[in-house]
Design a protein around this motif. Structure first.
Motif, short mmCIF file in Angstrom:
data_model
loop_
_atom_site.label_atom_id
_atom_site.label_comp_id
_atom_site.label_asym_id
_atom_site.label_seq_id
_atom_site.Cartn_x
_atom_site.Cartn_y
_atom_site.Cartn_z
N THR A 273 0.83 -1.21 0.00
CA THR A 273 0.00 0.00 0.00
C THR A 273 0.86 1.25 0.00
N ASP A 275 2.88 1.84 2.70
CA ASP A 275 3.22 2.08 4.10
C ASP A 275 4.30 1.09 4.52
N THR A 276 5.54 1.53 4.49
CA THR A 276 6.65 0.63 4.79
C THR A 276 6.68 0.18 6.25
N THR A 277 5.93 0.87 7.10
CA THR A 277 5.93 0.53 8.52
C THR A 277 4.87 -0.50 8.89
N SER A 278 4.03 -0.90 7.94
CA SER A 278 2.98 -1.87 8.28
C SER A 278 2.65 -2.87 7.19
N ASP A 279 3.06 -2.62 5.95
CA ASP A 279 2.66 -3.51 4.85
C ASP A 279 3.13 -4.95 5.05
N GLN A 361 8.11 -4.98 12.75
CA GLN A 361 6.82 -5.57 12.42
C GLN A 361 6.78 -7.06 12.75
#
Length: 590
Positions: A273, A275-279, A361
């Protein structure tokens, strides 16, 4: 009323036909028999539904791994398979199986152990189907898709048995109590794997691209067969390359070709999406995966139908190991042994600084406890070490949050949770392709850009570049090129807690990695003050000369062993040897 109508009709027929021998030989009308069943496509579909149901028992048929129901969720889950290896540090009494095998302290079992030498009723059910599908009065291409489905299951099942036991009792017809195959020796592994490849080739050619089930999840399609084929062929190719065997290149080529066909022609892609912090972990932490472009096959759990309790057993994993945490690169693309960006591990927050976003993550950062509503949002500070009062505790200090979903526990009674299990995802195909090409020594920068670098793009990490591969001193003794070491590291990071690490270590002939004592977070006076009540033991890391939690000190698993001539295969159970003297025990287990 219906029953009486049927009886009347049967009685009338008997009166009309009298003692007609032909009538008396007719097939029964009040029950399904083998002679009456195999007619329509629906008959074939219904029969194969039964194969999916048998495969849901992951203990007997450990291929489409998911989560067990109820109390067995504490150990019977795809998430916990990494406990056989060096990624996690289970110490709970209910996870002794994993601890015993991880430390090389397992012995020959009397009967088949968990995930072991059993599930042969599954093969029997498959072979019954294969003997009857062609009876159906439907087009050949329709029959072929159900034959392909069954053969995919059979090849997949046998590949698992070969990975654990080597030689295997290949059977491709229905047996009875007098069948000579029941008393035959095991077929040599290379012959079994030739049979497996025949099954997987047929499945990947004849299964439909889609069953039009909308990823409900429904049935295994052709793309799934290609991913399974790439997985199995990669295992076999690398096994033969590093353990010895004929024509490893054939298998590695087949692995690469299967993965590439899926990548080029399949409808799947990475979940991105922006969003590198949650994808990376977002889709691992939701209940409904329908429509996700990366998830190719998954097991759905639904209240009132099929549920689990796996979320409540996260504590049993012991946490991620120091070895696992240290394998995440720094944001400059270098390992912690080489990067100037590495802040060290004197306190846990430092561990996450300037590191691959997949680490945060995967392992709980203290600042993220509220974000993840950790331990039902109890408001406590984390991490919490075993011995501390209240909340979830961990043996290593590294709580795992990759699959954590508090919403699947809050307000739910025992065994009413619905966390899904991902069996096949597109990201694996990228890793399989890159590794197979590297092992064949044909990997190009273009290959890296459509595989490893796609995975790195999702989390904003620097690309892997041929000719600029860092040489991590921790892995120079593995006997492989820095390129292959880096691809293996990427695989470990990307596929953490998805059930691959133990098989990877075995096929690479890297059992020596299981000799490294399992450690946790840094432990000094500051840690002792920060985590009051923690009950741990420590040891000095011989490399850094710093002190860390030593998870198994004082237990039966404190000093792991790994016999290169023995431990790459599991032992055949005693009862199987007693029932069939032609079966010989695996080397070293006699």
């Amino acid at each position: 009323m219906t029953k009486y109508i049927k009886i009347s009709m049967l009685a009338a027929a008997l009166l009309m036909n009298g003692c007609n021998d032909e009538f008396l030989e007719r097939k029964p009308l009040d029950r399904v028999t083998n002679e009456t069943f195999w007619n329509t496509e629906n008959d074939l579909r219904v029969y194969n539904n039964g194969l999916y149901d048998l495969a849901r028992n992951d203990d007997n048929v450990p291929i489409m791994m998911g989560h067990y129901q109820g109390f067995e969720s504490n150990w019977g889950s795809i998430w916990f398979q990494d406990e056989f290896a060096d990624n996690m540090a289970p110490k709970h009494a209910r996870h002794v199986l994993f601890q015993r095998i991880r430390s090389g302290k397992h012995t020959v079992p009397a009967g088949a152990q968990e995930f072991g030498y059993k599930g042969w009723n599954f093969v029997r059910a498959i072979n019954i189907g294969l003997a009857n599908y062609n009876k159906a009065i439907v087009a050949d291409n329709i029959k072929d898709r159900y034959i392909a489905e069954a053969r995919l299951f059979r090849g997949w099942f046998y590949s698992d048995k070969v990975s654990k036991f080597g030689d295997a009792p290949w059977v491709e017809k229905e047996l009875n109590t007098t069948s000579e195959e029941l008393f035959a020796a095991r077929m040599p592994r290379e012959q079994v794997m030739d049979k497996v490849l025949e099954d997987l080739n047929f499945a990947s050619a004849k299964l439909p691209d889609s069953w039009n089930d909308g990823n409900a999840p429904g049935r295994l399609n052709r793309w799934c067969a290609l991913l399974v084929k790439s997985r199995v062929c990669l295992f076999e190719g690398t096994w033969r390359k590093y353990h010895g065997g004929t024509d490893p290149e054939k298998w590695l080529t087949a692995a690469a070709e299967a993965a590439k066909e899926l990548m080029d022609k399949g409808p799947y892609s990475l979940h991105v999406t922006g969003d590198t912090t949650s994808d990376y972990n977002a889709y691992h932490r939701i209940l409904n995966l329908a429509g996700n472009k990366e998830v190719m096959y998954w097991r759905k759990y639904q209240l009132g139908v099929y549920t689990n309790h796996v979320q409540s057993y996260f504590e049993y994993t012991g946490g991620a190991s120091k070895s696992m945490v240290e394998d995440y690169l720094c944001t400059d693309g270098l390992p912690i042994t080489l990067s100037k960006l590495y802040k060290g591990d004197d306190k846990i927050e430092d561990v996450f600084e300037n590191r691959d976003p997949r680490l945060r993550q995967t392992v709980l950062h203290p600042a993220d406890a509220a974000k993840y509503k950790y331990h039902l949002g109890d408001g406590r500070t984390y991490p919490r070490i075993v011995g501390m009062a209240g909340g979830y505790t961990t043996e290593t200090g590294y709580h795992i949050i990759k699959h954590y979903n508090a919403d699947d526990m809050i307000g739910k009674a025992f065994d009413t949770a619905e966390s899904p299990a991902i069996t096949l995802r597109f990201g694996e195909a990228l890793l399989n392709y890159a590794e197979a090409k590297a092992e064949l020594n044909t990997l190009t920068q273009g290959d890296l850009d459509i595989t490893i670098n796609k995975l790195r793009d999702r989390v904003g990490m620097p690309h892997m570049v041929l000719g600029k591969i860092p040489v991590d001193p921790r892995y120079t003794g593995d006997g492989v090129s820095p390129l292959i070491s880096e691809i293996r590291r990427e695989r470990r990071v990307e596929l953490f807690m998805e059930g691959f690490r133990y098989n990877d270590i075995k096929r690479w002939k890297q059992g020596k990695k299981l000799l490294i004592p399992t450690m946790g977070m840094r432990w000094d006076a500051a840690a002792q003050a920060r985590y009051p009540g923690a009950v741990i033991k420590t040891a000095v890391d011989p490399v850094s000369q710093k002190t860390y939690i030593d998870v198994y000190q004082g237990t039966d698993w404190a000093t792991p062993v790994f016999d290169e001539a023995k431990h790459y295969l599991w032992p055949i159970p005693l009862n199987s040897l007693a029932q069939n003297p032609a079966i010989k025990q695996n080397p070293g287990w006699q």
